[in-house]
Structure formats: C-alpha cells, structure tokens
Design a protein around this motif. Sequence first.
Motif, PDB file in Angstrom:
ATOM      1  N   UNK A  96       0.847  -1.198   0.000  1.00 37.67           N
ATOM      2  CA  UNK A  96       0.000   0.000   0.000  1.00 37.67           C
ATOM      3  C   UNK A  96       0.882   1.248   0.000  1.00 37.67           C
ATOM      4  N   UNK A  97       0.571   2.158  -0.932  1.00 33.80           N
ATOM      5  CA  UNK A  97       1.308   3.409  -1.059  1.00 33.80           C
ATOM      6  C   UNK A  97       2.405   3.371  -2.113  1.00 33.80           C
ATOM      7  N   UNK A 121      -3.529  -9.216  -9.222  1.00 34.93           N
ATOM      8  CA  UNK A 121      -4.760  -8.658  -9.785  1.00 34.93           C
ATOM      9  C   UNK A 121      -4.992  -7.299  -9.155  1.00 34.93           C
ATOM     10  N   UNK A 122      -5.400  -6.356  -9.973  1.00 32.74           N
ATOM     11  CA  UNK A 122      -5.694  -5.023  -9.464  1.00 32.74           C
ATOM     12  C   UNK A 122      -7.091  -4.609  -9.897  1.00 32.74           C
ATOM     13  N   UNK A 129      -2.279  -0.322 -20.509  1.00 31.30           N
ATOM     14  CA  UNK A 129      -1.061  -1.005 -20.050  1.00 31.30           C
ATOM     15  C   UNK A 129       0.090  -0.013 -20.072  1.00 31.30           C
ATOM     16  N   UNK A 130       1.001  -0.114 -19.105  1.00 35.79           N
ATOM     17  CA  UNK A 130       2.129   0.796 -19.019  1.00 35.79           C
ATOM     18  C   UNK A 130       1.861   2.018 -18.163  1.00 35.79           C
ATOM     19  N   UNK A 131       0.630   2.216 -17.719  1.00 35.18           N
ATOM     20  CA  UNK A 131       0.298   3.362 -16.863  1.00 35.18           C
ATOM     21  C   UNK A 131       0.871   3.139 -15.465  1.00 35.18           C
ATOM     22  N   UNK A 132       1.242   4.211 -14.812  1.00 33.61           N
ATOM     23  CA  UNK A 132       1.711   4.145 -13.431  1.00 33.61           C
ATOM     24  C   UNK A 132       0.493   4.185 -12.510  1.00 33.61           C
ATOM     25  N   UNK A 133       0.434   3.253 -11.581  1.00 26.74           N
ATOM     26  CA  UNK A 133      -0.669   3.197 -10.626  1.00 26.74           C
ATOM     27  C   UNK A 133      -0.099   3.130  -9.214  1.00 26.74           C
ATOM     28  N   UNK A 134      -0.855   3.661  -8.283  1.00 27.03           N
ATOM     29  CA  UNK A 134      -0.472   3.632  -6.866  1.00 27.03           C
ATOM     30  C   UNK A 134      -1.469   2.744  -6.141  1.00 27.03           C
ATOM     31  N   UNK A 141      -5.429 -11.097  -2.003  1.00 23.97           N
ATOM     32  CA  UNK A 141      -4.641 -11.071  -3.226  1.00 23.97           C
ATOM     33  C   UNK A 141      -5.144 -10.022  -4.213  1.00 23.97           C
ATOM     34  N   UNK A 142      -6.153  -9.268  -3.854  1.00 21.08           N
ATOM     35  CA  UNK A 142      -6.713  -8.234  -4.711  1.00 21.08           C
ATOM     36  C   UNK A 142      -6.215  -6.870  -4.241  1.00 21.08           C
ATOM     37  N   UNK A 143      -5.605  -6.111  -5.148  1.00 24.01           N
ATOM     38  CA  UNK A 143      -5.120  -4.777  -4.826  1.00 24.01           C
ATOM     39  C   UNK A 143      -6.015  -3.742  -5.489  1.00 24.01           C
TER      40      UNK A 143
END
Length: 148
Positions: A96-97, A121-122, A129-134, A141-143
Amino acid sequence: MSDMFVTLGTWNWLIFGIILMALELLAPGIFLFWLGLAALLVGLLSFAFAPGWQLQILLFALFALAAVPLWRRLARASAAPSQDNPFLNRRSAALVGREFTLEKPIVGGNGTVRIDDTVWRVAGPDAPAGSRVRIVQADGAQLTVAVA
C-alpha cells in the motif's frame, strides 16, 4: 462409577495431567496442555491438603476454566506483529502506497500489475497497459489502485 470418584487421589491427578499433556503432542492445539496443567495443579494441591473428591473435581473445573482466559491472553500477546518485520504473512499490506506499472490494462475495473516475480490482480479505474498506478488498498490477493 461413584467408587471411581471416591478413590481419586493425588497420583491419579498427576497421571491424568501427564496423559493430557502427552496427548497434546499427538493433537497439537494447546488445549489439552491447559487441562493437563489443571490436573497437575489439583494433584499438587492434593499432596498438601488431601481434599475430598468433590473438592478435587471442583478445583479441576475451576483451574480449567481459569486457564481459558490465561491462554487467550498469552495467545493474543504472541500474535502481535514482529517489530523487525511487521508485514510478515501480510505481504499485500506492505504494498500500500507504492507505485507500479500496469502489465495488462485495467478494463472493466480489473487488470494486472507485476511486482517483483509475482503478477497481482488489481481493481481500479480503466487505464492502458504501461500506466503508473499507486496501490491504495490491499484485500488479500486483490489490490485496489488509483492512477498515479
């Protein structure tokens, strides 16, 4: 049956306590250990005071019932997160973060991200695809992510 109770003695309690503790080795779970400890305490008290069989059974019941809160308190104290590795057995909470790059696009709210050698899995807003995610939340197991 009543003859068995009348003949309860110190050695019977000590042997019963040892048998219960030995059974703990076959069926680990710490439950039989506390019952065995209660039987051993009754046996030791029987050496000193020689109570009647009714009091012996009452003492065993009281010691066994007192062992439950003691066991829960000790188990709760040992379950505290370790100071040197607070995310032990909670790997997803440590993420997280942090920011990562999407491996597969988020389409319909679901996608994947590669973290080290694992694909997670998000869930989040649609992103290519290729995007930055936080990572904003971890649920097993799910973010859950937000576009950074």
